[in-house]
Design a protein around this motif. Structure first.
Motif, PDB file in Angstrom:
ATOM      1  N   UNK A  23      10.842  55.895 -24.296  1.00  0.00           N
ATOM      2  CA  UNK A  23      10.309  56.457 -25.543  1.00  0.00           C
ATOM      3  C   UNK A  23      11.246  57.505 -26.149  1.00  0.00           C
ATOM      4  N   UNK A  24      11.298  57.513 -27.465  1.00  0.00           N
ATOM      5  CA  UNK A  24      12.102  58.504 -28.177  1.00  0.00           C
ATOM      6  C   UNK A  24      11.376  59.826 -28.323  1.00  0.00           C
ATOM      7  N   UNK A  25      10.059  59.821 -28.124  1.00  0.00           N
ATOM      8  CA  UNK A  25       9.257  61.016 -28.347  1.00  0.00           C
ATOM      9  C   UNK A  25       8.388  61.306 -27.132  1.00  0.00           C
ATOM     10  N   UNK A  26       7.918  62.541 -27.061  1.00  0.00           N
ATOM     11  CA  UNK A  26       7.047  63.016 -25.987  1.00  0.00           C
ATOM     12  C   UNK A  26       5.840  63.656 -26.659  1.00  0.00           C
ATOM     13  N   UNK A  27       4.643  63.117 -26.414  1.00  0.00           N
ATOM     14  CA  UNK A  27       3.435  63.640 -27.040  1.00  0.00           C
ATOM     15  C   UNK A  27       2.436  64.078 -25.987  1.00  0.00           C
ATOM     16  N   UNK A  28       1.718  65.142 -26.295  1.00  0.00           N
ATOM     17  CA  UNK A  28       0.662  65.636 -25.421  1.00  0.00           C
ATOM     18  C   UNK A  28      -0.714  65.163 -25.854  1.00  0.00           C
ATOM     19  N   UNK A  29      -0.888  64.746 -27.100  1.00  0.00           N
ATOM     20  CA  UNK A  29      -2.206  64.423 -27.619  1.00  0.00           C
ATOM     21  C   UNK A  29      -2.736  63.122 -27.048  1.00  0.00           C
ATOM     22  N   UNK A  30      -4.062  63.025 -26.996  1.00  0.00           N
ATOM     23  CA  UNK A  30      -4.711  61.815 -26.491  1.00  0.00           C
ATOM     24  C   UNK A  30      -4.258  60.586 -27.266  1.00  0.00           C
TER      25      UNK A  30
END
Length: 229
Positions: A23-30
């Motif tokens: 993945x190019x991004x890292x997210x914390x949201x559900x």
């Protein structure tokens, strides 16, 4: 290692068949489509990091490719998730190490202190915090950081628990039969109290609102805490 039925056998299989990219991004949201990113983990240059309940290790792979840690350890107790993660990202070794273990056992047996521990709706959600949080504290170096994203309320919309109480949530056995697993969905002040009682300091919490509508959308509770220096 767990010897119980693998209730994560089916999770993520369809995505793994068609999406093998880091993945190019890292997210914390559900919803995994907004909010803060990996910057909440701090400067990872030369750091040793563990993803607790890493699943297919997509977040861990992102950190290896886009940050500069010396090592990221992706820990998950599920044989199926360990297999998927190994199939997808074993080429990132040795900086990515994929480990099949429950989080508490791994943390208690850690050979050296971690700089950063994190969980994105992972082991923190599915492990008794009275066992996991003290083990995490000991596995962190002095001044080390724990960051985790968890549900701010149940997916049904029911409020989070006002005590350290787990609820049974739906799951499936590898054969497809209905089953349940325990999940800890706790109110913010209960998480803060549990972290404090485990010995953490500089505890902060933030609620990230749901970004969409639907029966399984949820706000995210994001917590950060440190082992005292």
């Amino acid at each position: 290692m767990t010897t119980t039925t693998d209730l994560w056998h089916h999770y993520g299989r369809i995505r793994a068949e068609g999406d093998r990219a880091v993945p190019d991004t890292f997210h914390w949201t559900w919803s995994q489509d907004g909010g803060p990113g990996a910057e909440l983990l701090g400067d990872l240059s030369g750091r040793v990091v563990a993803d607790l309940g890493a699943g297919a290790a997509r977040h861990a792979a992102h950190l290896v490719m886009h940050q500069d840690p010396s090592e990221v350890v992706a820990v998950d107790s599920s044989p199926a998730q360990h297999h998927i993660a190994t199939d997808l990202f074993s080429h990132l070794a040795p900086r990515l190490r994929i480990v099949r273990s429950d989080a508490v056992s791994h943390l208690r047996g850690a050979n050296g202190p971690y700089d950063v521990l994190y969980s994105v709706f992972g082991a923190v959600d599915f492990t008794d915090p009275r066992e996991l949080l003290p083990a995490a504290l000991v596995a962190l170096r002095p001044g080390g950081r724990l960051v985790f994203a968890t549900l701010a309320h149940y997916l049904s919309g029911a409020p989070a628990q006002a005590d350290i109480t787990a609820a049974d949530v739906p799951a499936k056995t590898p054969e497809g039969a209905a089953a349940t697993m325990r999940r800890w969905v706790l109110q913010e002040h209960i998480w803060v109290k549990a972290l404090d009682e485990a010995g953490f300091a500089r505890i902060s919490a933030e609620v990230l609102p749901a970004t969409g509508e639907g029966p399984r959308t949820a706000a995210t509770l994001l917590l950060t805490a440190y082992r005292p220096a």
